[in-house]
Design a protein around this motif. Structure first.
Motif, short mmCIF file in Angstrom:
data_model
loop_
_atom_site.label_atom_id
_atom_site.label_comp_id
_atom_site.label_asym_id
_atom_site.label_seq_id
_atom_site.Cartn_x
_atom_site.Cartn_y
_atom_site.Cartn_z
N SER A 64 52.50 80.14 138.49
CA SER A 64 53.21 78.87 138.46
C SER A 64 54.52 79.03 137.70
O SER A 64 54.53 79.53 136.58
CB SER A 64 52.35 77.80 137.80
OG SER A 64 53.08 76.62 137.63
N ARG A 65 55.61 78.58 138.31
CA ARG A 65 56.92 78.69 137.68
C ARG A 65 57.46 77.32 137.27
O ARG A 65 58.55 77.24 136.74
CB ARG A 65 57.91 79.38 138.62
CG ARG A 65 57.51 80.81 138.95
CD ARG A 65 58.40 81.38 140.04
NE ARG A 65 57.98 82.73 140.42
CZ ARG A 65 58.44 83.84 139.88
NH1 ARG A 65 59.34 83.78 138.95
NH2 ARG A 65 58.01 85.02 140.27
N THR A 66 56.75 76.25 137.55
CA THR A 66 57.16 74.91 137.18
C THR A 66 55.95 74.13 136.70
O THR A 66 54.90 74.14 137.34
CB THR A 66 57.81 74.18 138.36
OG1 THR A 66 58.91 74.94 138.84
CG2 THR A 66 58.29 72.80 137.93
N MET A 67 56.09 73.46 135.57
CA MET A 67 55.02 72.63 135.02
C MET A 67 55.50 71.18 134.99
O MET A 67 56.56 70.88 134.46
CB MET A 67 54.66 73.08 133.60
CG MET A 67 54.23 74.53 133.49
SD MET A 67 53.94 74.97 131.74
CE MET A 67 53.62 76.74 131.91
N ILE A 68 54.70 70.29 135.58
CA ILE A 68 54.98 68.86 135.55
C ILE A 68 53.87 68.18 134.76
O ILE A 68 52.70 68.23 135.16
CB ILE A 68 55.08 68.26 136.97
CG1 ILE A 68 56.11 69.02 137.81
CG2 ILE A 68 55.41 66.78 136.88
CD1 ILE A 68 57.51 68.90 137.30
N VAL A 69 54.24 67.57 133.64
CA VAL A 69 53.25 66.92 132.77
C VAL A 69 53.48 65.41 132.82
O VAL A 69 54.48 64.91 132.29
CB VAL A 69 53.38 67.43 131.32
CG1 VAL A 69 52.33 66.75 130.43
CG2 VAL A 69 53.23 68.94 131.27
N PRO A 70 52.57 64.66 133.47
CA PRO A 70 52.74 63.20 133.53
C PRO A 70 52.51 62.56 132.17
O PRO A 70 51.64 62.97 131.41
CB PRO A 70 51.68 62.76 134.55
CG PRO A 70 50.65 63.83 134.51
CD PRO A 70 51.37 65.11 134.20
N VAL A 71 53.31 61.55 131.87
CA VAL A 71 53.17 60.80 130.62
C VAL A 71 52.66 59.40 130.91
O VAL A 71 51.64 58.96 130.37
CB VAL A 71 54.50 60.75 129.85
CG1 VAL A 71 54.36 59.92 128.57
CG2 VAL A 71 54.98 62.16 129.52
N LEU A 72 53.36 58.67 131.78
CA LEU A 72 52.90 57.33 132.17
C LEU A 72 53.68 56.87 133.40
O LEU A 72 54.75 57.40 133.71
CB LEU A 72 53.06 56.34 131.02
CG LEU A 72 54.42 56.22 130.31
CD1 LEU A 72 55.38 55.31 131.07
CD2 LEU A 72 54.25 55.69 128.90
N ASP A 73 53.10 55.89 134.11
CA ASP A 73 53.83 55.24 135.20
C ASP A 73 54.92 54.37 134.57
O ASP A 73 54.67 53.62 133.62
CB ASP A 73 52.89 54.37 136.03
CG ASP A 73 51.85 55.19 136.76
OD1 ASP A 73 52.09 56.41 136.94
OD2 ASP A 73 50.81 54.63 137.15
N TRP A 74 56.11 54.45 135.14
CA TRP A 74 57.24 53.82 134.46
C TRP A 74 57.79 52.63 135.23
O TRP A 74 57.65 51.49 134.83
CB TRP A 74 58.33 54.87 134.20
CG TRP A 74 59.29 54.48 133.12
CD1 TRP A 74 59.29 53.33 132.41
CD2 TRP A 74 60.37 55.26 132.61
NE1 TRP A 74 60.31 53.32 131.48
CE2 TRP A 74 60.99 54.50 131.59
CE3 TRP A 74 60.89 56.51 132.91
CZ2 TRP A 74 62.10 54.96 130.88
CZ3 TRP A 74 61.98 56.96 132.20
CH2 TRP A 74 62.58 56.21 131.20
N VAL A 75 58.43 52.88 136.39
CA VAL A 75 59.12 51.80 137.11
C VAL A 75 58.67 51.78 138.56
O VAL A 75 58.62 52.83 139.23
CB VAL A 75 60.65 51.99 137.04
CG1 VAL A 75 61.35 50.99 137.95
CG2 VAL A 75 61.14 51.83 135.61
N LYS A 76 58.29 50.60 139.03
CA LYS A 76 58.02 50.36 140.44
C LYS A 76 58.71 49.06 140.81
O LYS A 76 58.20 47.98 140.52
CB LYS A 76 56.52 50.27 140.70
CG LYS A 76 55.77 51.58 140.48
CD LYS A 76 54.29 51.44 140.80
CE LYS A 76 53.55 52.75 140.58
NZ LYS A 76 52.10 52.64 140.87
N SER A 77 59.88 49.18 141.43
CA SER A 77 60.68 48.01 141.78
C SER A 77 61.30 48.23 143.15
O SER A 77 62.32 48.90 143.28
CB SER A 77 61.77 47.76 140.73
OG SER A 77 62.58 46.67 141.09
#
Length: 687
Positions: A64-77
């Motif tokens: 794996s060459r990219t790590m995506i770490v979710p923190v929280l859902d932010w904006v849905k508009s």
């Protein structure tokens, strides 16, 4: 989990130190913030080494060459949907080690430098907040999150530059930095709006994937049809110009020296000013779709490198010399990116962080030794009094001037700056030769003003007896012991002037200098393979979104030998000239300034940018403000609003007072008149 800790530990420390300072005290606040930064630094380096090791693997490797770490859902508009998540790839890993390493050392350094300041918890809280904002910026996976960090470093810089808020010049410098950056941020915001309008998303990976399909499209802007990608990239670059102090939006950077020296080191080496370079490199596939935008980046970067280097020649404030040096080196990074050498740009950003932080913190050690005197004309002969600081600044100077031998190696700047110069020569863009020529000439100027700083500060006869600032500081010291020493250990002679002896800084300031010295000496040699030497198919930058040009990096090694030697020759010419003027013949600078007085004043006044902006923007803005204040606010709104209402009430009350006579016949007369008036009105209406 460790990625979240890297980012959020500085924020937690800032909250504890800032909000709880009354309860935990200064020492605990320093321990919490410094400990959190060293923890983030310790977690960042393994990530960097991990991504560096992936550069030795083939593209088909499953690692794996990219790590995506979710923190929280932010904006849905509506169509605007994005989450708060942390992206870590090779590009991010570089910035993580740069930011956390320099910031942790600056925290430790500040233990000694700010030791006598009564408001230390607030200072350390601001430092940690600054670091958190920059970490948010470099880990952003969408443009809105990047803008959040972007504005965060702007806010923190305002707080830190104006930390000594009782000092008018510090307040003015903080406001100036804030206002000038708002100009650049407007361009950045418009760029983000335009990107969302065109791509329907603010996700950086999605934007970069779809960018090639938009090549050739046009859009109406200010009454003209313009190339869409060129417009968007130029708007985004305006934001980079503000944060990274490029020509036109650079005026805030020298004034930022009004803040404490550790702040200068953090701003100039690892955080705010590198944000623009990082943003251009992060979005490099987007910029690659517009040759016009790349030309703009190249021209602005090269011209900035020249401008700042010329101004640095004549500055007398030790911190301002290094500040203009930062501005010039950022120009190198931008014209490298503009010519397609993004790997070289990031490499110089990496090495520059070490030797520029070293130079600033070394300057702080000199200022500390000289009772906060910053004018180099009152230094001289300090190498014998503060030898550790001297050798540390020598290492930083050898690094920034690019001392080394082709084929053998050298200091950090020898690898990174020479890589930029060689890459610009090997590039094929229309402005690459302009950037190459400016790069070589700026290398000569860099060598001159860097060695001028060393010679004026550490060589020659001591000149501090001429400084009223130092002598007043000695006389105002908090008492003297039986041996004639003041509270800081300075000996005062019977005449009160000739007995001052500069002193070396405490260990908390010297340890960071020692660590950064290692970086200035070895960072180029150790890491150049990963940044610029990797061949296509096994590169450190795979999946980092960086548009790494392996062909250009290969071609730069094939340039003629005179190109490879050009920057070394320029460095030697600058060194020899500085030695002739400040060691061999001390009166040469004064004679040269007198013979070329118009040019000298032009450079000393920084090309008159401040005066020009004051004439075009500041004075008209104040005039307009005064018109709105005196005519609009006081003359119209106040006159016919609150003041007018108060006048009407006052006059009415005076009339009412006269009517209240207290006599019964007066009230009866008024009632009779009212009754007659009412009957008359009804009779008229009845007709």
């Amino acid at each position: 989990m460790e990625i979240k800790l890297i980012v959020f530990l500085p924020l937690l420390a800032a909250l504890i130190a800032g909000l709880g300072q009354r309860y935990i005290g200064a020492k605990a606040a320093k321990i919490v913030t410094t400990g959190a930064l060293f923890a983030s630094c310790a977690l960042s380096w393994p990530l960097f080494v991990y991504f560096l090791s992936l550069g030795d693997l083939s593209l088909n490797d499953s690692a794996s060459r990219t790590m995506i770490v979710p923190v929280l859902d932010w904006v849905k508009s509506g169509d605007l949907v994005f989450n708060w998540e942390l992206r870590v790839d090779a590009l991010t890993a570089v910035m993580l080690v740069v930011v956390t390493t320099v910031s942790s050392l600056v925290h430790l350094y500040s233990w000694g430098y700010m030791d006598e300041d009564p408001d230390q918890p607030r200072f350390f809280a601001y430092l940690s907040l600054f670091t958190f904002a920059m970490l948010m910026l470099v880990t952003a996976n969408n443009l809105v999150q990047m803008f959040f960090g972007w504005e965060g470093v702007g806010l923190a810089s305002y707080l830190l530059i104006g930390f000594w808020y009782k000092k008018p010049s510090a307040n003015a410098a903080a406001i100036k930095a804030f206002v000038v950056n708002r100009v650049g941020d407007l361009g950045f915001m418009l760029g983000i709006f335009g990107v969302f309008w065109l791509f329907g998303t603010v996700s950086i990976p999605e934007i970069l994937t779809a960018a090639p399909d938009k090549v050739g499209s046009s859009v109406g802007f200010l009454g003209y049809r313009v190339d869409t990608m060129s417009l968007l990239c130029c708007l985004l670059f305006i934001g980079a110009m503000g944060k990274s102090a490029q020509l036109g939006l650079h005026t805030w950077l020298p004034d930022a020296m009004e803040g404490p020296t550790p702040v200068s080191a953090l701003i100039h080496a690892a955080t705010m000013v590198t944000a623009g370079v990082f943003m251009v490199c992060r979005l490099s596939p987007l910029f690659e779709t517009s040759q016009f935008a790349l030309n703009v980046v190249t021209i602005v970067g090269a011209t900035t490198a020249l401008f700042a280097a010329t101004v640095g020649l004549v500055q007398n404030d030790i911190k301002r010399v290094i500040a203009y040096s930062t501005c010039s080196q950022l120009g190198y990074m931008f014209f490298a990116a503009g010519t397609g050498a993004y790997g070289a740009a990031m490499f110089h950003l990496f090495t520059h962080a070490f030797f520029k932080a070293l130079l600033f913190l070394g300057a702080g050690s000199v200022i500390h030794a000289m009772h906060h005197e910053q004018d180099m004309r009152y230094y001289g002969g300090l190498r014998k009094h503060i030898p550790i600081t001297f050798w540390a600044m020598m290492a930083g100077t050898l690094a920034i001037t690019g001392v080394g031998i082709v084929g053998l190696g050298g200091f950090a700047g020898f690898y990174s700056k020479d890589a930029i110069i060689e890459a610009t020569f090997a590039a094929t863009g229309p402005w690459h030769m302009y950037a190459f020529a400016i790069g070589v000439f700026a290398a000569l100027l860099t060598s001159f003003y860097s060695w001028r700083l060393i010679f004026l500060t550490f060589f020659g006869k001591p000149r501090w007896e001429q400084s009223e600032h130092i002598q007043h500081a000695v006389h105002d010291a908090h008492g003297h012991d039986d041996h004639g020493h003041d509270a800081h250990g300075h000996h005062e002679s019977h005449d009160g002037t000739a007995g001052y002896h500069p002193h070396e800084s405490p260990w908390s300031m010297l340890v960071p200098l020692a660590v950064l010295t290692l970086g200035a000496v070895f960072a180029g040699f150790v890491f150049h393979n990963g940044f610029i030497e990797a061949e296509e198919g096994a590169t450190f930058w795979v999946n980092s979104t960086l548009a790494f040009n392996a062909h250009l990096m290969h071609e730069m090694h094939l340039v003629p030998m005179w190109v490879k030697l050009a920057s070394t020759v320029a460095m030697l010419v600058g060194l020899f000239t500085a030695w002739m003027m400040y060691i061999r013949s001390n009166d040469a600078p004064a004679r040269l300034a007198a013979n070329f007085q118009p040019l000298y004043k032009f450079l000393l006044n920084k090309w008159y940018f401040d005066e020009l902006y004051n004439l075009i923007f500041v004075r008209p803005a104040f005039w307009i403000g005064r018109q709105f204040w005196k005519i609009g606010d006081e003359g119209i709104i106040d006159r016919f609003g609150p003041n007018g209402s108060a006048w009407v009430v006052q006059q009415g009350s005076r009339f009412a007072v006269r009517m209240q006579s207290g006599y019964l016949y007066t009230y009866a007369l008024v009632m009779l008149l009212g009754l007659v008036a009412a009957i008359s009105w009804f009779m008229v209406q009845a007709r």
